[in-house]
Design an enzyme around this catalytic site. Structure first.
Site, PDB file in Angstrom:
ATOM      1  N   ASP A 238       0.829  -1.216   0.000  1.00 35.99           N
ATOM      2  CA  ASP A 238       0.000   0.000   0.000  1.00 35.99           C
ATOM      3  C   ASP A 238       0.854   1.253   0.000  1.00 35.99           C
ATOM      4  OD1 ASP A 238      -1.794  -2.208   1.318  1.00 35.99           O
ATOM      5  OD2 ASP A 238      -3.072  -0.676   0.420  1.00 35.99           O
ATOM      6  N   ASN A 248       1.607  -3.027   4.162  1.00 38.02           N
ATOM      7  CA  ASN A 248       0.641  -3.864   3.432  1.00 38.02           C
ATOM      8  C   ASN A 248      -0.378  -4.373   4.460  1.00 38.02           C
ATOM      9  OD1 ASN A 248      -0.260  -5.104   0.942  1.00 38.02           O
ATOM     10  ND2 ASN A 248       0.388  -7.057   1.805  1.00 38.02           N
TER      11      ASN A 248
HETATM   12  O1  MRU Z   1      -7.683  -2.840   2.879  1.00 35.48           O
HETATM   13  P1  MRU Z   1      -7.393  -3.243   1.456  1.00 35.48           P
HETATM   14  O2  MRU Z   1      -8.149  -4.444   1.017  1.00 35.48           O
HETATM   15  O3  MRU Z   1      -7.522  -2.074   0.515  1.00 35.48           O
HETATM   16  O4  MRU Z   1      -5.862  -3.644   1.491  1.00 35.48           O
HETATM   17  C1  MRU Z   1      -5.268  -4.119   0.325  1.00 35.48           C
HETATM   18  C2  MRU Z   1      -3.871  -4.570   0.491  1.00 35.48           C
HETATM   19  O5  MRU Z   1      -3.300  -4.491   1.559  1.00 35.48           O
HETATM   20  C3  MRU Z   1      -3.167  -5.037  -0.750  1.00 35.48           C
HETATM   21  O6  MRU Z   1      -2.264  -6.045  -0.441  1.00 35.48           O
HETATM   22  C4  MRU Z   1      -2.410  -3.861  -1.364  1.00 35.48           C
HETATM   23  O7  MRU Z   1      -3.274  -2.762  -1.554  1.00 35.48           O
HETATM   24  C5  MRU Z   1      -1.781  -4.197  -2.656  1.00 35.48           C
HETATM   25  S1  MRU Z   1      -2.964  -4.384  -3.924  1.00 35.48           S
HETATM   26  C6  MRU Z   1      -2.204  -4.604  -5.402  1.00 35.48           C
END
Ligand code: MRU
Length: 345
Positions: A238, A248
């Site tokens: 992220d 992440n």
């Molecule tokens: O809370 P989320 O579902 O938005 O979190 C997503 C993640 O942590 C993913 O691993 C990250 O965004 C990478 S997506 C290519």
């Protein structure tokens, strides 16, 4: 290919990820406020997909603005950007996309373009962000697949697939590319409590693509590694700090620790738009705290006694020394990341 997100004249069409895997629905979000709420409530999630949704939300808001003067339109632009930027704090792709839209807006205003021309240009930019994301994932896939074994089992955490991006995926894109190149890979998906992105989303999209996937509860990963059943770990990100610390989904850090303990490579796949070179290390990454209900309840059923408080941080930070390599669309960065990421960005 799954259409995670799409621009239409009526608004932004997105698969409702809260309802998967049982219901496959593609509602249209017709105002920027609706798009903001869709990001906040996780209709759309995953860093790159949030970035695309944010850009489309900005374009939608500007198109439908009632402003009569450029000064009013500028005020509306700032307001729309602020509303969208306030939805989720951790994935830097959201802020990257809003910034990119702002650069286009400012340029158009300097060129004295009229409202309609500015709106058209912003819509084009948002669609370009979507298309580039798919291309970047495919490039990332080619760089990353070379790191994976010819056969074996890959563990992933959360969902970094087509659903988390405009299409193809980052971590799952690398797995897809490896399989397209003839590698015989099996996937183990951590269920990813509390939101269950692994069980609900990773399993669904890999199953749809006929990729062999099995789901495990998060607390099983260590045992599988100890039994020699995992050959590599690959996850998305992220936000990545300048020194290679990686934010992440919560639960990524313990997987990285386990991988190191068992001498298993731990790869992160993310586009350059996930790099935040302005922050020196992971301690500067804002960690979203989400609704306690996500922890106290599963499928609407209470699991934690009434009156007991819980914690619900949505992300954790994996320190750079646990990361074997960071795979981007421009190439693979290896430690020391301060240098290798600077060269790529
Ligand atoms: O809370 P989320 O579902 O938005 O979190 C997503 C993640 O942590 C993913 O691993 C990250 O965004 C990478 S997506 C290519």
């Amino acid at each position: 290919m799954i259409k995670t997100i799409e621009w239409t004249d009526e608004g932004v069409r997105m698969i409702d990820q809260r309802k998967l895997p049982t219901v496959e629905e593609y509602p249209v979000f017709s105002t920027y406020m609706d798009v903001a709420e869709a990001i906040r409530s996780m209709v759309v999630r995953g860093a790159p997909a949030i970035g695309v949704a944010a850009a489309m939300g900005v374009a939608l808001g500007v198109r439908d603005s009632k402003a009569r003067t450029t000064a009013d339109l500028k005020r509306d632009f700032d307001h729309i950007s602020n509303v969208i930027s306030a939805t989720r704090p951790t994935a830097v792709n959201l802020f990257w996309a809003v910034e990119r839209m702002k650069r286009v807006f400012d340029r158009m205003v300097t060129e004295k373009a009229d409202h309609k021309t500015i709106a058209t240009r912003l819509i084009e930019e948002a669609i370009a962000i979507l298309n580039e994301d798919i291309e970047n994932n495919k490039r990332m896939g080619q760089f990353g697949q070379a790191l994976l074994p010819d056969s074996g089992t890959i563990l992933t955490h959360c969902n970094a697939g087509a659903l988390a991006t405009a299409g193809y995926g980052t971590a799952l894109g690398v797995i897809r590319a490896a399989i397209e190149n003839g590698k015989r890979l099996h996937v183990i998906a951590d269920e990813t409590r509390p939101f269950l992105q692994g069980a609900r989303l990773t399993a669904w999209e890999l199953w749809k693509d006929d990729i062999d996937v099995r789901v495990i509860a998060d607390n099983m990963a260590g045992s599988f590694m100890r039994l020699g059943l995992i050959d590599a770990v690959i996850v998305g990100a992220d936000r990545i700090a300048a020194n290679g610390d990686v934010a992440n989904k919560i639960g990524t850090y313990p997987v990285a620790v386990l991988a190191r303990q068992h001498d298993i490579p731990f790869y992160v796949a993310a586009p350059i738009s996930t790099l935040d070179m302005k922050i020196p290390d992971g301690s500067h990454i804002p960690i979203e705290q989400r609704d306690p209900l996500e922890v106290t309840h599963i499928g609407g059923v209470r699991m934690v006694p009434e009156g007991v408080n819980v914690f619900n941080p949505a992300f954790d930070v994996t320190p750079n020394h646990l990361v074997t390599a960071i795979i981007t669309e421009l190439g693979v960065a290896r430690p020391p990341y301060l240098e290798s990421l600077r060269c790529l960005s």
